[in-house]
Design a protein around this motif. Structure first.
Motif, PDB file in Angstrom:
ATOM      1  N   PHE A  95      10.553  14.356   0.651  1.00 62.48           N
ATOM      2  CA  PHE A  95      10.891  12.929   0.670  1.00 62.48           C
ATOM      3  C   PHE A  95      11.017  12.390  -0.758  1.00 62.48           C
ATOM      4  O   PHE A  95      10.069  12.471  -1.531  1.00 62.48           O
ATOM      5  CB  PHE A  95       9.836  12.153   1.455  1.00 62.48           C
ATOM      6  CG  PHE A  95       9.605  12.720   2.824  1.00 62.48           C
ATOM      7  CD1 PHE A  95      10.678  12.927   3.682  1.00 62.48           C
ATOM      8  CD2 PHE A  95       8.330  13.073   3.249  1.00 62.48           C
ATOM      9  CE1 PHE A  95      10.485  13.468   4.949  1.00 62.48           C
ATOM     10  CE2 PHE A  95       8.130  13.620   4.506  1.00 62.48           C
ATOM     11  CZ  PHE A  95       9.204  13.819   5.356  1.00 62.48           C
ATOM     12  N   ASN A  97      11.397   9.268  -1.675  1.00 55.69           N
ATOM     13  CA  ASN A  97      10.714   7.980  -1.842  1.00 55.69           C
ATOM     14  C   ASN A  97      10.024   7.611  -0.521  1.00 55.69           C
ATOM     15  O   ASN A  97      10.239   8.264   0.514  1.00 55.69           O
ATOM     16  CB  ASN A  97      11.703   6.889  -2.287  1.00 55.69           C
ATOM     17  CG  ASN A  97      12.887   6.807  -1.344  1.00 55.69           C
ATOM     18  OD1 ASN A  97      12.716   6.755  -0.133  1.00 55.69           O
ATOM     19  ND2 ASN A  97      14.095   6.829  -1.902  1.00 55.69           N
ATOM     20  N   ALA A  98       9.209   6.554  -0.587  1.00 52.87           N
ATOM     21  CA  ALA A  98       8.387   6.191   0.572  1.00 52.87           C
ATOM     22  C   ALA A  98       9.275   5.785   1.761  1.00 52.87           C
ATOM     23  O   ALA A  98       8.959   6.094   2.915  1.00 52.87           O
ATOM     24  CB  ALA A  98       7.460   5.042   0.192  1.00 52.87           C
ATOM     25  N   ARG A 101      10.614   8.771   3.607  1.00 48.94           N
ATOM     26  CA  ARG A 101       9.516   9.397   4.367  1.00 48.94           C
ATOM     27  C   ARG A 101       9.328   8.641   5.689  1.00 48.94           C
ATOM     28  O   ARG A 101       9.224   9.236   6.761  1.00 48.94           O
ATOM     29  CB  ARG A 101       8.240   9.345   3.521  1.00 48.94           C
ATOM     30  CG  ARG A 101       7.058   9.984   4.162  1.00 48.94           C
ATOM     31  CD  ARG A 101       5.925  10.118   3.121  1.00 48.94           C
ATOM     32  NE  ARG A 101       4.832  10.853   3.701  1.00 48.94           N
ATOM     33  CZ  ARG A 101       3.875  10.305   4.441  1.00 48.94           C
ATOM     34  NH1 ARG A 101       3.885   9.004   4.655  1.00 48.94           N
ATOM     35  NH2 ARG A 101       2.925  11.051   4.955  1.00 48.94           N
ATOM     36  N   TYR A 130       6.680  17.640  -5.588  1.00 46.82           N
ATOM     37  CA  TYR A 130       6.954  16.690  -4.490  1.00 46.82           C
ATOM     38  C   TYR A 130       5.650  15.989  -4.124  1.00 46.82           C
ATOM     39  O   TYR A 130       4.732  16.583  -3.614  1.00 46.82           O
ATOM     40  CB  TYR A 130       7.590  17.396  -3.279  1.00 46.82           C
ATOM     41  CG  TYR A 130       6.824  18.566  -2.685  1.00 46.82           C
ATOM     42  CD1 TYR A 130       6.781  19.796  -3.325  1.00 46.82           C
ATOM     43  CD2 TYR A 130       6.156  18.437  -1.469  1.00 46.82           C
ATOM     44  CE1 TYR A 130       6.085  20.866  -2.785  1.00 46.82           C
ATOM     45  CE2 TYR A 130       5.466  19.500  -0.911  1.00 46.82           C
ATOM     46  CZ  TYR A 130       5.432  20.722  -1.578  1.00 46.82           C
ATOM     47  OH  TYR A 130       4.741  21.786  -1.041  1.00 46.82           O
ATOM     48  N   ASP A 131       5.604  14.710  -4.423  1.00 46.71           N
ATOM     49  CA  ASP A 131       4.359  13.949  -4.237  1.00 46.71           C
ATOM     50  C   ASP A 131       4.249  13.335  -2.854  1.00 46.71           C
ATOM     51  O   ASP A 131       3.165  12.980  -2.412  1.00 46.71           O
ATOM     52  CB  ASP A 131       4.303  12.787  -5.255  1.00 46.71           C
ATOM     53  CG  ASP A 131       4.417  13.316  -6.668  1.00 46.71           C
ATOM     54  OD1 ASP A 131       4.044  14.485  -6.877  1.00 46.71           O
ATOM     55  OD2 ASP A 131       4.901  12.560  -7.535  1.00 46.71           O
ATOM     56  N   LEU A 132       5.385  13.184  -2.175  1.00 50.63           N
ATOM     57  CA  LEU A 132       5.369  12.403  -0.925  1.00 50.63           C
ATOM     58  C   LEU A 132       5.471  13.280   0.320  1.00 50.63           C
ATOM     59  O   LEU A 132       5.720  12.796   1.409  1.00 50.63           O
ATOM     60  CB  LEU A 132       6.516  11.393  -0.947  1.00 50.63           C
ATOM     61  CG  LEU A 132       6.421  10.351  -2.061  1.00 50.63           C
ATOM     62  CD1 LEU A 132       7.712   9.569  -2.191  1.00 50.63           C
ATOM     63  CD2 LEU A 132       5.274   9.385  -1.780  1.00 50.63           C
ATOM     64  N   LYS A 231      16.079  17.187  -1.850  1.00 50.59           N
ATOM     65  CA  LYS A 231      15.357  16.020  -2.391  1.00 50.59           C
ATOM     66  C   LYS A 231      16.430  15.174  -3.066  1.00 50.59           C
ATOM     67  O   LYS A 231      16.723  15.329  -4.240  1.00 50.59           O
ATOM     68  CB  LYS A 231      14.291  16.454  -3.403  1.00 50.59           C
ATOM     69  CG  LYS A 231      13.306  15.329  -3.748  1.00 50.59           C
ATOM     70  CD  LYS A 231      12.261  15.827  -4.715  1.00 50.59           C
ATOM     71  CE  LYS A 231      11.271  14.731  -5.049  1.00 50.59           C
ATOM     72  NZ  LYS A 231      10.405  15.083  -6.165  1.00 50.59           N
TER      73      LYS A 231
END
Ligand SMILES: Cc1cc2nc3c(=O)[nH]c(=O)nc-3n(C[C@H](O)[C@H](O)[C@H](O)COP(=O)(O)OP(=O)(O)OC[C@H]3O[C@@H](n4cnc5c(N)ncnc54)[C@H](O)[C@@H]3O)c2cc1C
Length: 354
Positions: A95, A97-98, A101, A130-132, A231
């Motif tokens: 994802f 961005n939020a 997601r 990837y943080d999300l 991404k």
């Protein structure tokens, strides 16, 4: 020496390949003329067949029907040519961005069968930032066009069914029941000539909407090749070891069809931020998708000149749409079966009378 065939096909991209394949299966005679341009959309394409599309992750047009048709078609031609023409590679959607997601999770909750939560959230930590988190898009495929198109071309050459030259309209004579092109007499001529149809005197009135895209070919020694990764941009494994296709952008208006330093820099920055492992860029490509204003293909016989036909307008989805509509076109030519109305160029009867 006069050469008499059932069909003359112009172009051996995805459309010409699939049309000539289905005519071969029906034992029909044909000649393909293709000038072997180094850069065409079929040669630049990633070969991805994806059941959902866009930021809203909606199902692609006729997803079930077209996907299962494409899978069988590529397997069949692959078996015939003794190559792997398609592989299933589910897509890992990191994802960006939020909001994306949220959209993915909402679509999953709504019961979108192709979307799946991916339990092994840390599986790709060694390779990607990837943080999300990530989700999985099932029933995604890669059509191996880099192998399929040259293998089919060789088959046509071996059978003396391919003329490697530029088709010139000045040499075409259209008669009531046949066409003549130099020494070739055919019942019909079918244009599978991609972008050239934009200036084709018989079909240029069709509402084409060219869409430019650029891509990089990248060498990444460490990333596993069982998946397609996404991404924002897509990273898709090619048949050559450690080699990936990376792209693309979608431009409806562009000053020229060439590669741009802007895309190169943007893609390079994106890769650097996304990958944790080293990579090197091998190639930079650009081409123009033969897209259409209403995002539906152009298939069928000219409503006012029955010896002329077209298979074109596959836009961003040539890998899945070309086999499906090539088969419909052959059914129409040989058995007079109806072409799906959304794709049949009959819908442009008035425009094509001009
Ligand atoms: C960057 C990019 C990425 C893409 N990725 C995907 C993807 O992942 N999945 C997907 O489904 N689709 C993808 N596409 C779209 C797909 O590539 C196209 O829909 C498809 O290739 C169109 O095929 P075609 O046969 O209609 O046209 P083309 O590929 O243009 O084929 C036409 C052929 O006709 C020949 N020709 C034209 N004029 C003449 C002439 N006068 N004489 C002789 N020969 C002639 C050309 O040389 C060419 O070989 C992508 C496109 C681009 C640009």
């Amino acid at each position: 020496m006069n050469l008499q065939v059932d069909y003359l096909i112009i172009g051996q991209g995805l459309c010409g390949t699939w049309l000539s394949w289905y005519l071969t299966k029906e034992n029909r005679s044909f000649i393909v003329i293709d000038k072997n341009e180094p850069t065409t959309p079929s040669k630049v394409s990633a070969g991805i067949i994806n059941p959902v599309t866009g930021r809203r992750m909606v199902k692609v047009w006729m997803a079930e029907q077209i996907l299962s048709f494409a899978r069988e078609a590529y397997n069949e031609i692959g078996n015939f040519l003794d190559i792997t023409a398609i592989s299933q590679k589910n897509m890992i959607d990191f994802f960006p961005n939020a909001l994306q997601r949220l959209v993915f999770l909402e679509r999953m909750e709504e019961g979108e069968e192709y979307l799946n939560s991916f339990p092994e959230q840390n599986q790709f930590n060694t390779f990607f930032n990837y943080d999300l988190g990530c989700g999985e898009i099932r029933h995604s495929y890669i059509a191996h066009l880099d192998v399929l198109l040259p293998a089919w071309r060789q088959q046509l050459k071996d059978n003396k069914q391919l003329f490697e030259e530029e088709f010139e309209f000045e040499k075409l004579v259209i008669r009531e029941q046949s066409i003549q092109y130099g020494d070739i007499t055919a019942e019909k001529i079918i244009f599978c000539d991609g972008l050239s149809s934009f200036s084709n005197p018989f079909f240029k009135q069709l509402p084409f909407a060219p869409n430019k895209g650029e891509a990089l070919i990248v060498e990444i020694p460490d990333v596993p090749d069982q998946h397609i990764y996404k991404k924002g941009f897509l990273l898709a494994p090619l048949q050559a070891r450690n080699t990936f296709w990376f792209g693309s952008n979608y431009q409806w208006s562009f000053p020229h069809p060439e590669r741009t330093p802007e895309f190169y820099e943007q893609a390079h920055r994106h890769l650097k931020a996304w990958l944790k492992v080293p990579f090197s860029i091998l190639e930079h490509k650009a081409s123009i998708r033969p897209a259409t204003l209403e995002r539906r293909p152009f298939v069928g016989l000219h409503p006012h000149q029955k010896t002329l036909g077209i298979l074109n307008g596959m836009g961003t989805k040539g890998c899945s749409l070309a086999p499906f509509f090539a088969s419909q076109l052959v059914d129409h030519l040989l058995r007079k079966k109806e072409i799906m109305p959304e794709a049949d160029i009959k819908r442009f009867q008035k425009i094509l009378a001009r």
